[in-house]
Design an enzyme around this catalytic site. Structure first.
Site, PDB file in Angstrom:
ATOM      1  CD  GLU A   1      45.493  79.367  90.602  1.00  0.00           C
ATOM      2  OE1 GLU A   1      44.483  79.474  91.316  1.00  0.00           O
ATOM      3  OE2 GLU A   1      45.508  79.644  89.393  1.00  0.00           O
TER       4      GLU A   1
ATOM      5  CG  ASP B   1      49.064  83.877  89.927  1.00  0.00           C
ATOM      6  OD1 ASP B   1      48.231  83.224  89.277  1.00  0.00           O
ATOM      7  OD2 ASP B   1      48.758  84.599  90.910  1.00  0.00           O
TER       8      ASP B   1
ATOM      9  CG  ASP C   1      43.014  82.089  95.384  1.00  0.00           C
ATOM     10  OD1 ASP C   1      42.723  83.288  95.230  1.00  0.00           O
ATOM     11  OD2 ASP C   1      43.750  81.465  94.605  1.00  0.00           O
TER      12      ASP C   1
ATOM     13  CE  LYS D   1      43.572  80.373  86.353  1.00  0.00           C
ATOM     14  NZ  LYS D   1      44.263  80.961  87.502  1.00  0.00           N
TER      15      LYS D   1
END
Ligand code: AMP
Length: 591
Positions: free
Chosen positions: A148, A9, A170, A71
């Site tokens: 994800e 992850d 999330d 990211k």
């Protein structure tokens, strides 16, 4: 032996690496007892490369030598500067991946050359390609990039329960995504996704930092914002307080020797209650709920089509989030898989399947029941003393410890009875009472004297319940040995005997419930018992008013109280009539 493929992850705030071994999913420790690697890289004073916690620690002091949240830049061509040199976003991400690979190799004692890496559902082809390249730079063949929410669904094994639709909520440190996924015979399809790339637990920290800086300005006339080192320490204190507030009703933001003013040290110590904190973050939560509805309509679905909510991301441990989702969608979100680790676990499960292993199961110990206590609150439009207040919700991973704040209800109240229930009904009397105790000797204070009650449940089903008077630290507690076993039949009788024994065997108004479910709750015995509990509460209230009432009213009150007391042993109808008369009187006197 099948080849090793790790699951990674690669998160905005944190990253993790996991593997399936002997049919079990294992998140590999990055340091003793730590399984999360902060997604930061930096260059130290001596020119060496820092990845993870060390880079995070230097970030506030040397941002020019550190990079965070790379990211967000994946897929861009603009270079990122670190210590005066240019790097592509892929290269920075590769440093994190390389560190995870080294950690995995050291842990497994063999080379690791392949990985499954997760990306957000909304990532474009360019962003996915950049992630793949980052893997290759780090010496990893990226055998698959998966979404994800797909990884989360794999970790929750949602896909093994037939065709269903899940909402994956999330909320990480700096990003929020909600995805609607369709799960059908091991295929997970993301139907719609929405979110905010700049919303997360870090914003909650900022609210607490603002709270502390306001306090320091008012108290010491000092602007902490001008002192980077103090701000860095405040950042840590705020995050620590936030995490405490997920399981306790109060937290103290404290840092000794935070600053100096005119040569005098300034210590920070300011308490914040969960209620205050929840007010601060409420607008953020409201924004995420709007996003939930946008994602649902993007998928052409309504709330009624959703079978489950899966929580992902460390910030979803915030109780307000779980509460608001439950209110909004009418179901308790699933939170049994560690929200920080579940995406990495899902990636490892996918990796194992690609490697030809059987899909493993994530094994977690959870509590099968809800445990809580009772309090005087509004229930069906009126005050009711046995409203069930859950502390440890069903399906919470154990061991777990949760605290909640309560207040005394009248001036000078010197004791409080704490009832411990197992069950799911909002009316505590329809749940099973598994223990009770009294905390006595409270200080002489006006109504509102705060108490903190803590439930700690261990893997052996031992439940410890502690109640503490907040101002004095006075504590009382009990331990219930077999809290997890269902209290039925003989066990129930045994438990009742035990409780009766503790209370000298006398029958009082508040007998433990017979364990009736709500459907059975209207049996005459339960109704009668409930009526007598309400009668007790009514008498208590009337007696409190008595002290303030004028002579004439006092006389009426005494008569009313006596009438209720006299009928407690009589028929329910007579008792109810006397209670109604007393309630009318109270209503009249209360205004
Ligand atoms: P993630 O990016 O999923 O690792 O989530 C990181 C975020 O979760 C950070 O903002 C953490 O401070 C936050 N977080 C971690 N544990 C908790 C907790 N117990 N309560 C609230 N927030 C938490």
């Amino acid at each position: 032996m099948t080849e090793i493929i790790v699951g990674i992850d690669l998160g905005t705030t944190n990253s993790e690496v996991a593997i399936v071994r002997q049919g079990r999913v294992e998140v590999i420790p990055v340091a003793p007892g730590v399984r999360i690697l902060p997604s930061l890289v930096g260059v130290a004073d001596d020119g060496s490369l820092l990845v993870g916690e060390a880079a995070r620690n230097q970030y506030a002091l040397h941002p020019e030598r550190s990079v965070r949240s790379i990211k967000r830049r994946m897929g861009e061509f603009t270079p990122v500067q670190m210590a005066g040199k240019d790097y592509s976003p892929q290269e920075i991400s590769a440093m994190i991946l390389r560190r995870l690979r080294d950690i995995a190799e050291a842990h497994l004692g063999q080379p690791v050359g392949k990985a499954v890496i997760t990306v957000p559902a909304y990532f474009s082809d360019a962003q996915r390609q950049a992630t793949r390249e980052a893997g290759e730079i780090a010496g990893l063949e990226v055998v698959r990039i998966i979404n994800e929410p797909t990884a989360a669904a794999l970790a929750y094994e949602s896909c093994h329960h037939g065709a269903r639709k899940a909402l994956v909520y999330d909320l990480g440190g700096g990003t929020f995504d909600v995805s609607v996924v369709n799960l059908e015979s091991d295929v997970v399809e993301v139907l719609a996704s929405h979110g905010n790339n700049h919303l997360g637990g870090d914003d909650f920290d900022q609210k607490l930092i603002a709270f502390a800086t306001d306090h320091l300005r008012e108290r010491h006339d000092i602007d902490v914002g001008q002192h980077p080192l103090a701000m860095a320490r405040l950042q840590h204190a705020a995050e620590a307080a936030k995490i405490i507030l997920s399981s306790e009703p109060y937290a103290t933001l404290s840092e000794e020797y935070l600053l100096e003013k005119d040569g005098v040290p300034i210590h920070l110590s300011v308490e914040v209650s969960r209620n205050e904190y929840e007010e601060m973050i409420e607008p953020y939560i409201a924004e995420t709920l709007d996003a939930v509805h946008i994602a649902l309509s993007g998928a052409g679905l309504t709330v009624a089509d959703i079978n489950e909510i899966l929580l992902v991301g460390g910030a979803t441990r915030t109780p307000l989030i779980q509460r608001r989702l439950e209110q909004e969608l009418g179901m308790q979100p699933r939170a049994e898989v560690d929200p920080d680790l579940c995406v990495a676990m899902g990636a490892a499960i996918q990796a194992a399947v690609i490697a030809g292993d059987q899909a493993p199961t994530v094994l977690i110990d959870v509590t099968p029941y809800t445990f809580g206590t009772s309090a005087l609150e509004y229930f069906n439009g009126q005050m009711y003393p046995f409203c069930f207040v859950p502390l440890i919700r069903k399906n919470t991973p154990i061991p777990v410890s949760k605290s909640e704040g309560f207040c005394t209800i009248f001036d000078g109240q010197s004791k409080v009875d704490i009832h411990v229930y197992q069950g799911e009904d909002p009316d505590a009397l329809n749940n099973i009472e598994i223990g009770r105790f009294t905390i006595e000797g409270l200080r002489d204070a006006p109504a509102g004297n705060p108490l903190v009650t803590t439930f700690s449940l261990d893997v052996n089903g031992i439940l410890q319940v502690t109640s503490r008077e907040k101002e004095t630290g006075l504590v009382h507690s009990i331990t219930i040995d077999n809290a997890i076993s269902r209290f039925t039949g003989d066990k129930l009788a045994e438990a009742r005997e035990r409780i009766d024994g503790l209370f000298g065997g006398q029958e009082d108004a508040v007998q433990p419930s017979s364990g009736a479910t709500s459907a059975e709750a209207s049996s005459p015995t339960d109704d009668g018992r409930r009526l007598r509990v309400e009668a007790g509460a009514l008498i208590e209230k009337a007696e409190r008013l008595l002290a303030k009432a004028g002579t004439e009213d006092a006389e009426d009150l005494v008569n009313g109280i006596e009438a209720v007391k006299d009928r407690t042993d009589g028929s329910d109808t007579d008792l109810k009539a006397a209670m109604d008369a007393l309630a009318d009187l109270l209503y009249y006197l209360d205004v």
